[in-house]
Scaffold this motif. Sequence first.
Motif, mmCIF file in Angstrom:
data_model
loop_
_atom_site.group_PDB
_atom_site.id
_atom_site.type_symbol
_atom_site.label_atom_id
_atom_site.label_comp_id
_atom_site.label_asym_id
_atom_site.label_seq_id
_atom_site.Cartn_x
_atom_site.Cartn_y
_atom_site.Cartn_z
ATOM 1 N N ALA A 159 43.019 45.510 37.082
ATOM 2 C CA ALA A 159 44.045 45.059 38.024
ATOM 3 C C ALA A 159 43.362 44.774 39.349
ATOM 4 N N ASP A 160 43.817 43.737 40.035
ATOM 5 C CA ASP A 160 43.219 43.431 41.334
ATOM 6 C C ASP A 160 44.302 43.182 42.365
ATOM 7 N N GLY A 161 43.863 43.002 43.600
ATOM 8 C CA GLY A 161 44.798 42.736 44.677
ATOM 9 C C GLY A 161 45.781 43.875 44.878
ATOM 10 N N LEU A 162 47.030 43.548 45.059
ATOM 11 C CA LEU A 162 48.055 44.533 45.372
ATOM 12 C C LEU A 162 48.379 45.459 44.204
ATOM 13 N N LEU A 163 47.975 45.106 42.998
ATOM 14 C CA LEU A 163 48.280 45.927 41.833
ATOM 15 C C LEU A 163 47.177 46.927 41.509
ATOM 16 N N ALA A 164 46.049 46.853 42.178
ATOM 17 C CA ALA A 164 44.918 47.715 41.831
ATOM 18 C C ALA A 164 45.122 49.180 42.198
ATOM 19 N N PRO A 165 45.614 49.520 43.402
ATOM 20 C CA PRO A 165 45.716 50.943 43.766
ATOM 21 C C PRO A 165 46.710 51.710 42.887
ATOM 22 N N GLY A 166 46.214 52.698 42.172
ATOM 23 C CA GLY A 166 47.086 53.524 41.354
ATOM 24 C C GLY A 166 47.455 52.946 40.012
ATOM 25 N N TRP A 167 46.849 51.817 39.615
ATOM 26 C CA TRP A 167 47.194 51.210 38.329
ATOM 27 C C TRP A 167 46.955 52.214 37.201
#
Length: 532
Positions: A159-167
């Motif tokens: 996951a990258d961008g805004l979806l990366a943290p905590g995916w």
Amino acid sequence: MKRTIISLTAAAAALAAVTGVAALAAPGDGAAAAPASGTRLPVQRSTLVCPAPSSSEVADTTYTAFAPPGAAAGADTKKGTAQLQPAGTVADSHGNPAGKGGKDAKDGKGKGKGAAAGAGAPQTVPPADTKPVVPLQQAGKPVTAATDSPDAPALTGSADGLLAPGWTVQQTTAVAAGSGRGLQGLTCTAPDTQFWFPGVSTAAGRTDYVHLTNPDAIPAVVDLELRGKDGALTESGGGEDITVPPHTTVPVLLSTLTNSAVDGAALHVTARSGRIGAAVQAADAKTGGDWLPPAADPAPSAVLPGIPADATDVQLVAVAPGDADADVRVQLATPTGLITPAGLDTLHVKSGMTTTVDLKDITKGEAGSLVLTPSGDGTTAPITAALRVLRGKGDSQEMAFIPATRPVEARGTAADNRAKGSTLTLVAPEKGKDATVKVTASAGSGGGSPVTKTFTVKGGTTLAVQPPQPSGLKGSYALTVEPQSGGGPVYAARTLALPQGGLPAFTIQPVPDDRGSVLVPTAGQDLSLLTR
């Protein structure tokens, strides 16, 4: 059994990847090891691997992907994407997955080097389907896919961008019959270069595979080492130089690495080049099966959260991987405080060896968590540990595992919670250091609105609760756990119980910190921490 749930191809079509729509909050200052100074920002890319779920003809697997929402201070305004794709499998010259037996593997008794113990030249079996599986559609709402195929592959993705943290991606498999029957659950793992798995077994009746999955475009070379109560178990050269090609998985049967039938062993996985994701799948003819995730890195103390109140037998396996023996104090954090199990004030673990203790029905009808700390004699040798937990009796027993886990410093997530069967366990292991924890139930995968509830955990105790549920819940949902500032350390685990007739089928997943943010170094410093 009619196989009609959904194929991986259909899942990909149904869950076609689209961009994320929400920003994510930057967690607190303790989220990840980082430089002493800089600006805390969300990670920009997260990578996960999910091992092949089951070769059983009577297994159904659900994947649930989730990224927490929030308002990210300093976050990139670009949209994000997230998806998982099938991986190939390394097999021996007869098409048998590594270590699974067959002519070259000598029915699982071969001792040769390489991807398949005792095998001829290994070959890579490409995935039957290379389309995306379980892409994430938006932050704050889980997305699911399902398969009942016995040939379901391992998955790799990012996951990258805004979806990366905590995916977070949860893999949950219900096996209706046969060795390993019951509920098998795993939070898909982030790749790394080293893993410890206390609690593996090569004993009769147990079949343990370690699944090594390479998410990257370069090969990884891996060494496997087994340790028992008398030290090294691995036969000379048996677990060395295992090549894991790019975007490929290698399952290895642990009994092919040694001539010793040992219960309560520890597996050390080391990538000498590249990086991998690793998890152990354990199956037993009498007690079912489950995934054993990696334990927390060795340290002087360890916390193992989430022993069910109705556990009928609990086995502890600890390993001291350093150069010194470890003497640790053993305590159970109960709902009312810390107690010492009868006859087990301290545990002595010899350097390079394992120690196994049968704790029996230690919880006595109350949920608890095991807390291991230095004995106070001045020794602080590192250890790591895991528990094998049984529920039920006789022919209706089911097992799960609880490894030592990291604390939830800023935020942790458990995906795939159902309307019935989920229990959240929170433990504040330090006496006198209470903790306040905010728990948020996400929107449901099929509908519903998020709900948040705050819990207080008294220092030195375990709190096991039915978690909040989304209002108007449809489908499954995710839980995020966020300790509030000013409290003591918090550890967490989620139990999912989905009975199968008279079988108390269940699985336990630790909920460590998601390491969704890092301190970005000042100009001129190393920027590699932006990817996890």
